[in-house]
Design a protein around this motif. Structure first.
Motif, PDB file in Angstrom:
ATOM      1  N   GLU A   1       6.075 -15.239   9.968  1.00 37.77           N
ATOM      2  CA  GLU A   1       7.123 -15.776   9.098  1.00 37.77           C
ATOM      3  C   GLU A   1       7.525 -17.286   9.628  1.00 37.77           C
ATOM      4  O   GLU A   1       7.552 -17.795  10.667  1.00 37.77           O
ATOM      5  CB  GLU A   1       8.229 -14.992   9.921  1.00 37.77           C
ATOM      6  N   ASN A   2       7.469 -17.816   8.569  1.00 35.92           N
ATOM      7  CA  ASN A   2       7.494 -19.534   8.709  1.00 35.92           C
ATOM      8  C   ASN A   2       8.221 -20.122   7.491  1.00 35.92           C
ATOM      9  O   ASN A   2       7.871 -20.023   6.284  1.00 35.92           O
ATOM     10  CB  ASN A   2       5.954 -19.966   8.859  1.00 35.92           C
ATOM     11  N   ALA A   3       9.180 -20.961   7.474  1.00 33.91           N
ATOM     12  CA  ALA A   3       9.813 -21.670   6.823  1.00 33.91           C
ATOM     13  C   ALA A   3      10.274 -20.960   5.572  1.00 33.91           C
ATOM     14  O   ALA A   3      10.218 -21.480   4.204  1.00 33.91           O
ATOM     15  CB  ALA A   3       9.190 -22.864   6.443  1.00 33.91           C
ATOM     16  N   GLY A   4      10.747 -19.664   5.843  1.00 35.25           N
ATOM     17  CA  GLY A   4      11.242 -19.010   4.323  1.00 35.25           C
ATOM     18  C   GLY A   4      10.039 -18.186   3.800  1.00 35.25           C
ATOM     19  O   GLY A   4      10.263 -17.735   2.415  1.00 35.25           O
ATOM     20  N   ALA A   5       8.839 -18.108   4.300  1.00 34.81           N
ATOM     21  CA  ALA A   5       7.682 -17.412   3.700  1.00 34.81           C
ATOM     22  C   ALA A   5       7.164 -16.507   4.774  1.00 34.81           C
ATOM     23  O   ALA A   5       7.487 -16.664   5.910  1.00 34.81           O
ATOM     24  CB  ALA A   5       6.805 -18.428   3.344  1.00 34.81           C
ATOM     25  N   VAL A   6       6.703 -15.366   4.027  1.00 34.53           N
ATOM     26  CA  VAL A   6       6.334 -14.429   4.934  1.00 34.53           C
ATOM     27  C   VAL A   6       4.769 -14.074   4.441  1.00 34.53           C
ATOM     28  O   VAL A   6       4.421 -13.908   3.254  1.00 34.53           O
ATOM     29  CB  VAL A   6       7.045 -13.267   4.691  1.00 34.53           C
ATOM     30  N   SER A   7       3.708 -14.279   5.470  1.00 30.25           N
ATOM     31  CA  SER A   7       2.264 -14.003   5.075  1.00 30.25           C
ATOM     32  C   SER A   7       1.761 -12.867   5.793  1.00 30.25           C
ATOM     33  O   SER A   7       2.194 -12.850   6.926  1.00 30.25           O
ATOM     34  CB  SER A   7       1.425 -15.260   5.607  1.00 30.25           C
ATOM     35  N   ILE A   8       1.098 -12.026   4.914  1.00 31.03           N
ATOM     36  CA  ILE A   8       0.430 -10.936   5.936  1.00 31.03           C
ATOM     37  C   ILE A   8      -1.000 -11.318   5.933  1.00 31.03           C
ATOM     38  O   ILE A   8      -1.871 -11.442   4.825  1.00 31.03           O
ATOM     39  CB  ILE A   8       0.685  -9.711   4.964  1.00 31.03           C
ATOM     40  N   TYR A   9      -1.629 -11.019   7.042  1.00 30.21           N
ATOM     41  CA  TYR A   9      -3.126 -11.037   7.139  1.00 30.21           C
ATOM     42  C   TYR A   9      -3.584  -9.687   7.872  1.00 30.21           C
ATOM     43  O   TYR A   9      -3.091  -9.011   8.495  1.00 30.21           O
ATOM     44  CB  TYR A   9      -3.339 -12.091   8.218  1.00 30.21           C
ATOM     45  N   VAL A  10      -4.763  -9.350   7.212  1.00 23.84           N
ATOM     46  CA  VAL A  10      -5.832  -8.223   7.680  1.00 23.84           C
ATOM     47  C   VAL A  10      -6.761  -8.582   8.141  1.00 23.84           C
ATOM     48  O   VAL A  10      -7.493  -9.175   7.331  1.00 23.84           O
ATOM     49  CB  VAL A  10      -5.571  -7.264   6.463  1.00 23.84           C
ATOM     50  N   ASP A  11      -7.197  -8.178   9.386  1.00 20.58           N
ATOM     51  CA  ASP A  11      -8.582  -8.552   9.990  1.00 20.58           C
ATOM     52  C   ASP A  11      -8.752 -10.067   9.614  1.00 20.58           C
ATOM     53  O   ASP A  11     -10.105 -10.419   9.539  1.00 20.58           O
ATOM     54  CB  ASP A  11      -9.423  -7.885   9.265  1.00 20.58           C
ATOM     55  N   GLY A  12      -7.821 -11.013   9.927  1.00 14.19           N
ATOM     56  CA  GLY A  12      -7.986 -12.292   9.814  1.00 14.19           C
ATOM     57  C   GLY A  12      -8.109 -12.947   8.500  1.00 14.19           C
ATOM     58  O   GLY A  12      -8.180 -14.219   8.442  1.00 14.19           O
ATOM     59  N   GLY A  13      -8.049 -12.217   7.497  1.00 14.89           N
ATOM     60  CA  GLY A  13      -7.895 -12.736   6.104  1.00 14.89           C
ATOM     61  C   GLY A  13      -6.585 -12.553   5.458  1.00 14.89           C
ATOM     62  O   GLY A  13      -5.835 -11.747   5.971  1.00 14.89           O
ATOM     63  N   LEU A  14      -6.207 -13.660   4.849  1.00 10.97           N
ATOM     64  CA  LEU A  14      -4.793 -13.774   4.337  1.00 10.97           C
ATOM     65  C   LEU A  14      -4.779 -12.978   3.085  1.00 10.97           C
ATOM     66  O   LEU A  14      -5.528 -13.008   2.221  1.00 10.97           O
ATOM     67  CB  LEU A  14      -4.544 -15.111   3.950  1.00 10.97           C
ATOM     68  N   CYS A  15      -3.848 -11.778   2.882  1.00 12.06           N
ATOM     69  CA  CYS A  15      -3.803 -11.063   1.695  1.00 12.06           C
ATOM     70  C   CYS A  15      -2.675 -11.564   0.945  1.00 12.06           C
ATOM     71  O   CYS A  15      -3.008 -11.518  -0.397  1.00 12.06           O
ATOM     72  CB  CYS A  15      -3.426  -9.627   2.383  1.00 12.06           C
ATOM     73  N   VAL A  16      -1.311 -11.979   1.230  1.00 11.35           N
ATOM     74  CA  VAL A  16      -0.516 -12.353   0.335  1.00 11.35           C
ATOM     75  C   VAL A  16       0.542 -13.177   1.307  1.00 11.35           C
ATOM     76  O   VAL A  16       0.831 -13.102   2.384  1.00 11.35           O
ATOM     77  CB  VAL A  16       0.296 -11.099  -0.200  1.00 11.35           C
ATOM     78  N   THR A  17       1.229 -14.003   0.350  1.00 14.05           N
ATOM     79  CA  THR A  17       2.535 -14.762   1.027  1.00 14.05           C
ATOM     80  C   THR A  17       3.847 -14.517   0.038  1.00 14.05           C
ATOM     81  O   THR A  17       3.479 -14.610  -1.369  1.00 14.05           O
ATOM     82  CB  THR A  17       2.244 -16.267   1.096  1.00 14.05           C
TER      83      THR A  17
END
Length: 892
Positions: free
Chosen positions: A214-230
């Protein structure tokens, strides 16, 4: 999206929408064996503390391994005593989800069992934070929503809203959802769909790492070290949380609790945004890989020191094309696959010196890339030599970091080139400008905060603007600035010692030095603070002092920090509307490049070329729009050059006499790089001047005048027309002289010719006309016009057919121009003269025809401003001068 709405603390059901910005990274999943309905993972052989040590290195605010194996308490490890307690009964399973862990917890059965979860009170967390948990589905399904980890705090809001929270859930769609709520802001949801951007199916009966940033109004989801979505988030701190739930989304009432379909463990909360490299390190450690730990120069730097000079193979034009594929048709003529004149100029004036001077820029950026993408590998162990063996890919990396590169030298070269890419050059300039405004003190604090969060950060060292005012003589200050510019450097910051005021760095100039650091120093010339780079951990030893330590490497106040994010070195770069796939010549213009000489001013914006060593004098800068270079040049060794590029035009002015060192002269180049004036010579001097232009995709032309002399108080002027079919030559305050003119056409109609031309003096001017068709045997002649207008023709290379064709063309041009004259009397008079000249030409008397045309030209002069407009007069005179000169060279 969910088929049902989340029940929020507003007291009513709300369907949540999430604006999703997609990113992409895939890291392969390593399977963990699955048993029966109650999960029994097969342990991986590794040390008990491997994963926990990796997590604790990254300073979580809370960390619960949840691997006690028995009891009703999950103890906090390493950061406090905020333990989690069981509500009802969860199942302890016999093996953990990560390497070295003894256990994890499985939810109660899905139907008749009493719901169970863990809860406690976490440490306060800022708006920028991270949540992390490992998950496994022994059944391979998630039939109902199940909470994984949740943080909440009371909030007496409107509409019945009673709390702020972040919930991480496993959904039955299937997907992973993050729900964030602040009663004063709103509620947002972000969904990670399995298969999205290469993310694996988390319900595949193997263990997976889930991270939420959670950073600056954005939420990023990582799975196994890979970025899935922001997606979007609320961006609010939880300063007084009263609940952390693991295995549910509420502490008291057990909302969305885990069932027997879920096994969870290794829950952690971080009071900052985890970097992708940290997440990858956690995943690698969890899988049982060797603990990568933090960056360390003796492990992750290069074993060899910053090379330069003869030890570096400069990439050729073909490699240049591969580095800047979006500029390909400016580097090579597309059909002929030959380098353009622009590419040759770039290669000579920027490219070669950038590699020969030193590779600190490329070494730092490529080392950062290897550490981020291969965190468990030792670069020092794998690449002990720059050009020797073993240095090929993939070698011990297991995968090639760059399929287009075979060796470590090629890989470093690729990253080194990005300082000459459009985005890379503009990024460095932007960082330098920021530090000039903020000062080193604030910039140092920002770098310190960045590396304290666990990331590495590229840091350039460039001369400060303070140098330009440090002494009473502005010219001496500018000379000093450019001297330091030639030693600009790059290091990689990786750890901060805030108590000692030090940022530890990998310095390519000090191989395997784990104690190299930068620190702030007070400076009398730089109120924003000075910088000192120290080797081997001890700044009390003079031999350890590098940049800022005095001498050729400057005083602390003479340097500015230039930090850049890792994205600046990717192919896309970090500058809007630019990229690192195209070269710096496409970023702005014109560009001035000076090699082997110095200038006493600082007018443009410097293009930083990081070498990490003091070099022969050179300057490269963007000039103000619409301006050209106009400088006093102090020559270094013979063949020092002053150059400019503007659009598809380039010009080189090279001082060639053997006694050039220390002499001065003034060079003025037009904004479009098509005209040059050289004057104010301090001694008798000699020059070679090259004009070149590309007319892609067809051809390019160059015209080089060599062996032309300049004496004190004289002025030499040369220039090309827009089609580069003629060259103007003149000199004032000195006698006429002869020089060598070399003409070359590249690609279509390729060929060359070398002739001897006259550089007129005493107020005369010369124009060399070139027929570029079959240049090796084409018509080349010079027309010299004296102060009184007397025209002389000099045949330089003959082609009778082209002479006749050009004569006919020029007569036709004059006829067309006569037709534009509105006064019938003047038009008829000019028509009669043109007829007489044509008759003389047809009769084989070009001399008589030339005399008639001189009378024609005199009448045009008399009528200019009356019956003939100035524009018409200029058109008449251009054709008349060329034709009269052509006819007079034809007189035998």
């Amino acid at each position: 999206m969910l088929s049902r709405a989340l029940t929020s603390s507003f007291g009513t059901s709300h369907r949540l929408a999430s604006g999703i910005v997609v990113a992409a990274v895939v890291i392969p999943t390593v399977a963990v064996a699955v048993g029966h309905a109650i999960f029994h993972a097969q342990p991986v052989v590794a040390s008990q503390s491997q994963y926990s040590a990796t997590v604790l290195t990254d300073s979580p605010s809370d960390y619960w391994p949840v691997d006690e194996g028995s009891g009703t308490v999950a103890h906090e490890l390493g950061v406090g005593s905020r333990d989690l307690t069981f509500t009802n009964t969860l199942n302890w399973i016999g093996s953990g989800l990560v390497s070295g862990s003894n256990s994890a917890v499985q939810g109660a059965c899905s139907n008749s069992c009493q719901p169970a979860w863990l809860s406690g009170v976490p440490a306060p967390v800022p708006a920028t934070r991270s949540e992390e948990i490992w998950f496994l589905s022994p059944s391979g399904s998630s039939p109902v929503p199940q909470g994984l980890i949740s943080i909440r705090q009371p909030h007496n809001g409107s509409g019945g809203c009673s709390e702020d929270h972040t919930d991480v859930l496993m959904e039955p769609n299937p997907n992973i959802r993050v729900d964030s709520l602040n009663c004063s802001i709103g509620e947002f949801a972000t969904d990670c769909q399995f298969g999205q951007n290469g993310v694996p199916n988390v319900l595949d009966k193997t263990a997976h790492l889930i991270d939420v940033i959670e950073n600056a109004g954005a939420v990023s989801i990582y799975v196994d070290g890979g970025l899935c979505v922001t997606g979007s988030g609320v961006n609010s701190a939880l300063t007084a949380p009263d609940c952390v739930a693991v295995g549910a989304t509420e502490c008291g009432n057990g909302t969305f609790v885990i069932t027997g379909d879920s096994v969870i463990g290794q829950a952690a909360i971080y009071p900052y945004a985890l970097a992708p490299s940290q997440i990858s390190s956690h995943f690698a450690a969890g899988q049982g890989a060797s603990k990568p730990g933090a960056y360390l120069p003796s492990v992750n730097g290069y074993f060899f020191q910053n090379p330069g000079g003869a030890g570096v193979t400069v990439p050729d034009i073909d490699r240049m094309v591969s580095f800047y594929p979006d500029s390909r048709f400016e580097i090579e003529y597309p059909v002929f696959n030959t380098p353009t004149h622009l590419a040759k100029w770039f290669n000579k004036n920027l490219w070669i010196s950038t590699y020969k001077a030193g590779l600190c820029y490329g070494m730092v950026t490529s080392s950062q890339f290897l550490f981020s993408n291969f965190p468990g590998k030792s670069t020092v162990a794998l690449f002990q030599d720059f050009t020797g063996a073993p240095n090929t890919f993939p070698d011990g990396l297991g995968a090639s970091p760059s399929p287009a590169d075979v060796t470590i030298e090629q890989f470093i070269d690729r990253y080194h080139s990005r300082q000459l890419a459009a985005a890379g050059a503009l990024s460095s300039i932007g960082s330098w400008k920021d530090t000039q405004l903020r000062g080193n003190n604030l910039t140092f604090a920002q770098i310190e905060a960045d590396v304290a969060s666990g990331q590495t950060e590229w840091v350039g060292l460039g001369p400060s603007r303070a140098v330009l005012t440090e002494g009473p003589d502005p010219k001496a200050n500018a000379k000093r600035w450019w001297f330091l510019y030639n030693a600009s450097h790059a290091v990689l910051a990786y750890r901060a010692d805030q108590a000692a005021g030090r940022i530890f760095v990998y310095d390519p100039n000090s191989a395997s030095d784990d104690q190299a650091f930068i620190e702030l120093k007070n400076s009398s010339i730089n109120p924003g603070g000075g910088i000192l780079l120290v080797h081997h951990g001890d700044d009390s030893i003079q031999a350890n002092l590098s940049y800022g330590g005095g001498g050729d490497l400057g005083q602390p106040g003479e340097w500015s920090l230039m930090p850049l994010p890792a994205a600046s070195f990717s192919e896309q770069g970090s500058v809007p509307f630019e990229s690192n796939r195209k070269w710096v010549l496409d970023a702005a213009g014109p560009i001035a490049a000076i090699a082997g000489a110095t200038i006493p001013t600082f007018l443009g914006v410097p293009i930083f070329l990081m070498s990490g060593s003091t070099n022969a004098p050179s300057e490269s800068e963007f000039l103000p729009a619409g301006s050209g270079l106009n400088e006093t040049i102090t020559a270094g060794p013979p063949n020092s050059s002053t150059s400019e590029q503007s659009g598809s035009h380039v010009v080189d002015v090279i001082q060639t006499e053997s006694t050039a060192a220390g002499t001065t002269h003034q060079v003025s180049i037009s904004a479009d790089a098509s005209a040059v004036s050289v004057s104010s010579a301090s001694s008798a001097q000699q020059y070679s001047v090259m004009f070149a232009a590309d007319f892609v995709p067809s051809f390019g032309r160059s015209m080089t005048v060599s062996g032309v002399n300049l004496v004190p108080s004289a002025t030499l002027q040369l220039g090309a027309d827009q089609s580069y079919s003629s060259l103007n030559l003149s000199a004032s305050s000195m006698s006429a002289q002869q020089a060598i003119l070399h003409l070359e056409q590249a690609a279509q109609g390729a060929g060359s010719a070398t002739v001897t031309v006259t550089v007129p003096g005493g107020g005369s001017r010369g124009t060399v006309f070139v027929d570029w068709t079959g240049i090796g045997a084409s018509l080349i002649f010079e027309v010299v016009t004296g102060p009184s207008g007397q025209v002389t023709g000099i045949l330089l290379q003959d082609n009778s057919g082209q002479r006749q064709q050009l004569t006919s063309t020029l007569l036709a041009n004059l006829q067309s121009e006569i037709n534009q004259v509105s006064d019938a009397g003047i038009r008829n008079s000019l028509q009669a003269k043109l007829h007489n000249a044509s008759t003389g030409i047809a009769a084989g008397d070009p001399g008589a025809a030339a005399n008639v045309l001189v009378a024609f030209q005199n009448e045009v002069a008399d009528q200019t401003g009356a019956a003939i407009t100035p524009d018409q007069a200029a058109s008449f005179n251009a054709s008349l001068s060329e034709l009269v000169g052509l006819l007079r060279v034809s007189v035998v």
